[in-house]
Design a protein around this motif. Structure first.
Motif, short mmCIF file in Angstrom:
data_model
loop_
_atom_site.label_atom_id
_atom_site.label_comp_id
_atom_site.label_asym_id
_atom_site.label_seq_id
_atom_site.Cartn_x
_atom_site.Cartn_y
_atom_site.Cartn_z
N ILE A 191 -1.08 18.92 -25.60
CA ILE A 191 -2.44 19.62 -26.36
C ILE A 191 -1.99 20.08 -27.77
CG2 ILE A 191 -2.04 21.74 -25.63
CD1 ILE A 191 -5.15 21.67 -24.73
N ALA A 192 -0.83 20.40 -28.29
CA ALA A 192 -0.53 20.82 -29.06
C ALA A 192 0.31 20.11 -30.31
CB ALA A 192 0.35 22.17 -28.99
N ASP A 193 0.46 18.81 -30.11
CA ASP A 193 1.22 18.04 -30.76
C ASP A 193 0.58 17.27 -32.04
OD1 ASP A 193 3.19 18.28 -28.95
OD2 ASP A 193 3.95 16.22 -28.41
N LYS A 194 -1.01 17.30 -31.97
CA LYS A 194 -1.44 16.78 -33.02
C LYS A 194 -2.87 17.32 -33.47
CE LYS A 194 -0.19 12.08 -31.53
NZ LYS A 194 -0.70 10.72 -30.96
N ARG A 195 -3.36 17.16 -34.46
CA ARG A 195 -4.44 17.96 -34.98
C ARG A 195 -5.70 17.56 -33.86
NH1 ARG A 195 -5.09 19.81 -40.41
NH2 ARG A 195 -7.53 19.45 -40.19
N TRP A 196 -6.53 18.16 -33.80
CA TRP A 196 -7.64 18.10 -32.65
C TRP A 196 -8.71 17.19 -33.66
CZ3 TRP A 196 -8.15 23.39 -29.97
CH2 TRP A 196 -6.84 23.43 -29.29
N SER A 197 -8.63 16.07 -33.90
CA SER A 197 -9.47 15.15 -34.19
C SER A 197 -10.40 15.02 -33.06
CB SER A 197 -9.13 13.98 -34.74
OG SER A 197 -8.43 13.28 -33.70
N GLU A 198 -11.92 14.38 -33.24
CA GLU A 198 -12.46 14.13 -31.85
C GLU A 198 -11.87 13.10 -31.15
OE1 GLU A 198 -15.32 15.74 -31.10
OE2 GLU A 198 -14.65 17.06 -32.51
N GLN A 199 -11.28 12.27 -31.59
CA GLN A 199 -10.47 11.28 -30.91
C GLN A 199 -9.50 11.73 -30.18
OE1 GLN A 199 -8.43 8.07 -32.99
NE2 GLN A 199 -8.81 6.64 -31.55
N GLN A 200 -8.54 12.74 -30.74
CA GLN A 200 -7.60 13.62 -30.16
C GLN A 200 -7.97 14.32 -28.93
OE1 GLN A 200 -4.74 12.85 -29.90
NE2 GLN A 200 -3.38 14.25 -28.83
N ALA B 103 -6.49 23.31 -33.85
CA ALA B 103 -5.45 23.58 -33.04
C ALA B 103 -4.63 24.90 -33.30
CB ALA B 103 -4.62 22.02 -32.91
N ALA B 104 -4.75 25.23 -34.63
CA ALA B 104 -3.84 26.38 -34.76
C ALA B 104 -4.40 27.74 -34.16
CB ALA B 104 -4.17 26.68 -36.20
N ASP B 105 -5.44 27.64 -33.45
CA ASP B 105 -5.92 28.65 -32.87
C ASP B 105 -5.05 29.10 -31.58
OD1 ASP B 105 -8.04 29.08 -34.36
OD2 ASP B 105 -9.83 28.14 -33.17
N LEU B 106 -4.51 28.00 -31.04
CA LEU B 106 -3.56 28.15 -29.72
C LEU B 106 -2.42 29.10 -30.10
CD1 LEU B 106 -2.77 24.52 -28.55
CD2 LEU B 106 -3.87 26.02 -27.59
N LEU B 107 -2.07 29.21 -31.59
CA LEU B 107 -0.94 30.04 -31.92
C LEU B 107 -1.37 31.35 -32.41
CD1 LEU B 107 1.52 26.97 -33.61
CD2 LEU B 107 1.52 28.12 -31.26
#
Length: 297
Positions: free
Chosen positions: A70-79, A261-265
């Motif tokens: 879940i945290a390896d890539k930017r959260w594009s809509e595809q991701q 995805a930065a929100d995770l951190l």
């Protein structure tokens, strides 16, 4: 027992299979069956397609640990789509085969994450004392858990709401070690956000505990009893490596690099393993310094 496992080549799966395979018969589902056979003990059976099974009559337990990182890539809509479907589709397939079983397994243990709760600040959170914050991680986990719980009338269902897993090899620490060893580590954002963590040994022991306790069901927080702030976490990690940690990662820089995805951190959760402890589970690593002393030894 005969146990069916997905995500068997991942961080948790590998360690779990190492504990189980000498006493139990293990079948692992892996998209790359050849690589899985090389990575796992020789007595583990590997299949590449769950549809080669019509049901789970031959299994005593199913453990579902698979999912796109879940945290390896930017959260594009595809991701985001990949993150969701890698969890929801496989769990739905498992649920369908459990329902199709004349003699279903006794237990279905399925993954989730403390992302279920969303951002919570410094409020202590337990399985029964929380109000989830509506955001992407909650949506992913809520649907994931709902699919798994749909078979609760067929077999016992346990949900693993997992925190940051600390391990000598793999996981979050594998990405952190090099910059920290180079003296480039530091707190993330304000450093005041809580991090809920668990040592890999306690993660595996907790799953084995759920396997052996037929009266337990529902969601369980797989986090150590003492969550810490990011600043404390970073300080303890740097200390274990005998390195300084003087280079903070400002929130705007992290958001620029990772997007949503930065929100995770940057946002925190102070999650407590109330149900596991009330059931009598004993954590080996309750203290962050002791956990890092083991992973970095």
């Amino acid at each position: 027992m005969h146990i069916f496992i997905t995500g068997g080549t991942g961080l948790i799966g590998r360690q779990l299979i190492e504990q189980l395979h000498r006493q139990h018969s293990i079948t692992v589902l892996s998209r790359n069956a050849n690589a899985a056979r090389k990575a796992l003990p020789g007595d583990v059976k590997v299949i590449a397609d769950i549809d080669t099974l019509s049901d789970f009559n031959d299994f005593d337990a199913v453990i579902n640990l698979a999912g796109e990182p879940i945290a390896d890539k930017r959260w594009s809509e595809q991701q985001k789509y990949r993150i969701c479907q890698s969890r929801w589709q496989l769990t739905s397939s498992i649920a369908n085969k459990l329902d199709a079983s004349d003699k279903p397994p006794a237990v279905f243990i399925s993954g989730s994450a403390i992302g279920y709760y969303g951002r919570q600040g410094d409020t202590p959170i337990t399985e029964n004392n929380h109000q989830a914050h509506q955001e992407f991680t909650h949506e992913v986990c809520q649907q994931w858990e709902s699919i798994a719980q749909s078979v609760s009338n067929t077999c016992r269902v346990c949900i693993l709401r997992t925190g940051v897993v600390l391990a000598p090899d793999g996981g979050a620490l594998s990405k952190m070690r090099l910059p920290f060893k180079l003296g480039l580590g530091g707190r993330i954002g304000s450093g005041k956000q809580y991090m809920s963590w668990i040592h890999i040994d306690d993660m595996v022991a907790g799953i084995l505990f759920l396997l052996s306790q037929p009266e337990l069901s529902g969601p369980f927080n797989f986090t150590a009893p003492n969550p810490v702030t990011n600043q404390t976490f970073i300080k303890a990690f740097a200390s274990a490596l005998n390195r300084p940690a003087f280079f903070p990662m400002p929130a705007p820089v992290l958001k620029l690099a990772m997007g949503e995805a930065a929100d995770l951190l940057l946002t925190g959760q102070r999650v407590l393993p109330q149900k596991l402890q009330e059931a009598g589970f004993q954590f080996k690593y309750e203290d962050i310094d002791a956990a890092f002393a083991d992973t970095e030894s």
